[in-house]
Design an enzyme around this catalytic site. Structure first.
Site, short mmCIF file in Angstrom:
data_model
loop_
_atom_site.label_atom_id
_atom_site.label_comp_id
_atom_site.label_asym_id
_atom_site.label_seq_id
_atom_site.Cartn_x
_atom_site.Cartn_y
_atom_site.Cartn_z
N ASP A 34 -4.67 16.06 41.41
CA ASP A 34 -4.86 15.51 42.75
C ASP A 34 -5.83 16.34 43.58
O ASP A 34 -5.72 17.58 43.59
CB ASP A 34 -3.52 15.52 43.51
CG ASP A 34 -2.86 14.16 43.58
OD1 ASP A 34 -3.54 13.13 43.38
OD2 ASP A 34 -1.65 14.13 43.86
N LYS A 80 -7.52 12.58 41.17
CA LYS A 80 -6.95 11.46 41.92
C LYS A 80 -7.20 11.70 43.41
O LYS A 80 -7.14 12.84 43.87
CB LYS A 80 -5.45 11.31 41.66
CG LYS A 80 -4.83 10.13 42.47
CD LYS A 80 -3.45 9.73 41.98
CE LYS A 80 -2.33 10.59 42.49
NZ LYS A 80 -2.21 10.67 43.98
N GLU A 106 1.58 2.66 45.33
CA GLU A 106 2.86 3.29 45.71
C GLU A 106 3.58 2.47 46.80
O GLU A 106 2.96 1.97 47.74
CB GLU A 106 2.61 4.72 46.24
CG GLU A 106 3.91 5.41 46.66
CD GLU A 106 3.82 6.91 46.83
OE1 GLU A 106 2.77 7.51 46.54
OE2 GLU A 106 4.84 7.49 47.26
N ASP A 146 -0.05 16.32 44.13
CA ASP A 146 0.13 17.23 45.27
C ASP A 146 1.57 17.15 45.80
O ASP A 146 1.94 17.91 46.70
CB ASP A 146 -0.90 16.97 46.38
CG ASP A 146 -0.80 15.59 46.97
OD1 ASP A 146 -0.02 14.76 46.45
OD2 ASP A 146 -1.52 15.30 47.95
N SER A 147 2.39 16.29 45.20
CA SER A 147 3.83 16.30 45.48
C SER A 147 4.41 17.68 45.17
O SER A 147 5.49 18.02 45.64
CB SER A 147 4.55 15.24 44.64
OG SER A 147 4.18 15.35 43.28
N GLU A 155 -6.43 9.70 47.38
CA GLU A 155 -5.76 8.62 48.11
C GLU A 155 -6.78 7.91 49.01
O GLU A 155 -7.66 8.55 49.58
CB GLU A 155 -4.63 9.19 48.97
CG GLU A 155 -3.51 9.77 48.16
CD GLU A 155 -2.35 10.30 49.01
OE1 GLU A 155 -2.29 10.00 50.22
OE2 GLU A 155 -1.51 11.02 48.45
O1 KIV Z 1 1.45 13.59 44.23
C1 KIV Z 1 2.06 12.82 43.47
O2 KIV Z 1 2.99 13.21 42.78
C2 KIV Z 1 1.64 11.43 43.43
C3 KIV Z 1 2.54 10.48 42.73
C4 KIV Z 1 3.59 10.09 43.68
C5 KIV Z 1 1.83 9.31 42.21
O3 KIV Z 1 0.64 11.07 43.99
#
Ligand code: KIV
Length: 275
Positions: free
Chosen positions: A88, A118, A187, A49-50, A120
């Site tokens: 994500d 993924k 992280e 989600d970056s 968090e």
């Molecule tokens: O969203 C993302 O790119 C991430 C990485 C920083 C692991 O979660």
């Protein structure tokens, strides 16, 4: 004629099994052409989600939607044939209940064809991780610095500098591991703690700003390619300076358009001679 060896896609279980065998290579990917290049070198591609920050110019990842993740997940799946692809779950799509998490995880998997999701969170998400894994959704955890919690956790500072913070991250790692995550991102976390977690959990640990002690590494691709230069955290290394390459190419193009040297005769159509 001999048949080339089958390029089988890495499954989440294959990624987990690399723990203790060799370092796991992963990067974020968001588009088909870049995923196609990375696929030759990476075990795992994360549609992170970056993308909200590096592609869409958002200040944080909080504004990222399921629709954004699905569109980019589909794009990456078109380019990646070998790497395990994880997408994500964006902020707000899984924290409300384990049922909401399952619904959205299944949507990501069905609509993109990705290999897992993924999310968090540590101890507070363990029940959700267990619910997903026991129902067929491979889960990649994410502990330590959690960008989706930036508004409540005091920003992007590294973690594990106090005893209390170390205890929390330790508990988070144990909870996600026991809940069945095949791997977890650690992280922005101090080296001794990342090392200790790596040696105590069954899941593969993938570090970003968490030292070489982790089972593998991940970076945001636009960071490591030198494309996203708004800020550079200590843990980022530029393996290329693509922003400079693009700047030079666009400046050359502008010059040639103004000088009428582009397009040249080789780029220009003329009427074909009659046969
Ligand atoms: O969203 C993302 O790119 C991430 C990485 C920083 C692991 O979660």
């Amino acid at each position: 004629m001999s048949t080339p060896p089958r390029q089988k896609r890495f499954t989440p279980a294959d990624i987990g099994a690399l723990k203790g065998v060799r370092p796991i290579v992963s990067l974020t990917a968001y588009t088909t052409p870049v995923a196609r290049i990375m696929d030759n070198h990476c075990d795992l591609l994360l549609v992170g989600d970056s993308l909200g920050m590096v592609l869409y110019g958002l200040d944080t990842t909080v504004g990222v939607t399921m629709e954004m993740m699905i569109a980019h997940g589909q794009a990456v799946m078109r380019g990646a044939k070998r790497a395990c692809v994880i997408v994500d779950l964006p902020f707000g799509s899984y924290q409300e209940s384990k049922e909401q998490a399952f619904r959205n995880a299944v949507r990501l998997m069905k609509e993109t064809g990705c290999d897992g999701v993924k999310l968090e969170g540590g101890a507070e998400m363990a029940e959700t991780v267990e619910f997903l894994v026991s129902r067929g959704v491979p889960v990649f955890g994410h502990i330590g610095l959690m960008p989706q919690q930036v508004n409540t956790s005091g920003g992007y500072r590294s973690k594990g500098h106090s005893e209390a913070e170390q205890d929390k991250i330790r508990r988070d790692a144990k909870a996600i591991d026991e809940a069945g995550a095949f791997a977890m991102v650690i992280e922005g976390t101090v080296e001794p703690l990342a090392r200790e977690i790596t040696t105590t959990v069954k899941s593969a640990t993938i570090g970003i700003g968490a030292s070489p002690a982790c089972d593998g590494q991940i970076l945001v691709s636009d960071d490591m390619l030198g494309l996203f230069n708004e800020f550079k955290p200590r843990f980022v290394k530029h393996f290329a300076e693509l922003a400079n390459v693009i700047d030079k190419a666009v400046s050359d193009y502008a010059e040639e358009v103004k000088a009428r040297t582009f397009p040249g005769p080789e780029h220009t159509f003329q009427v074909r001679p009659k046969k």
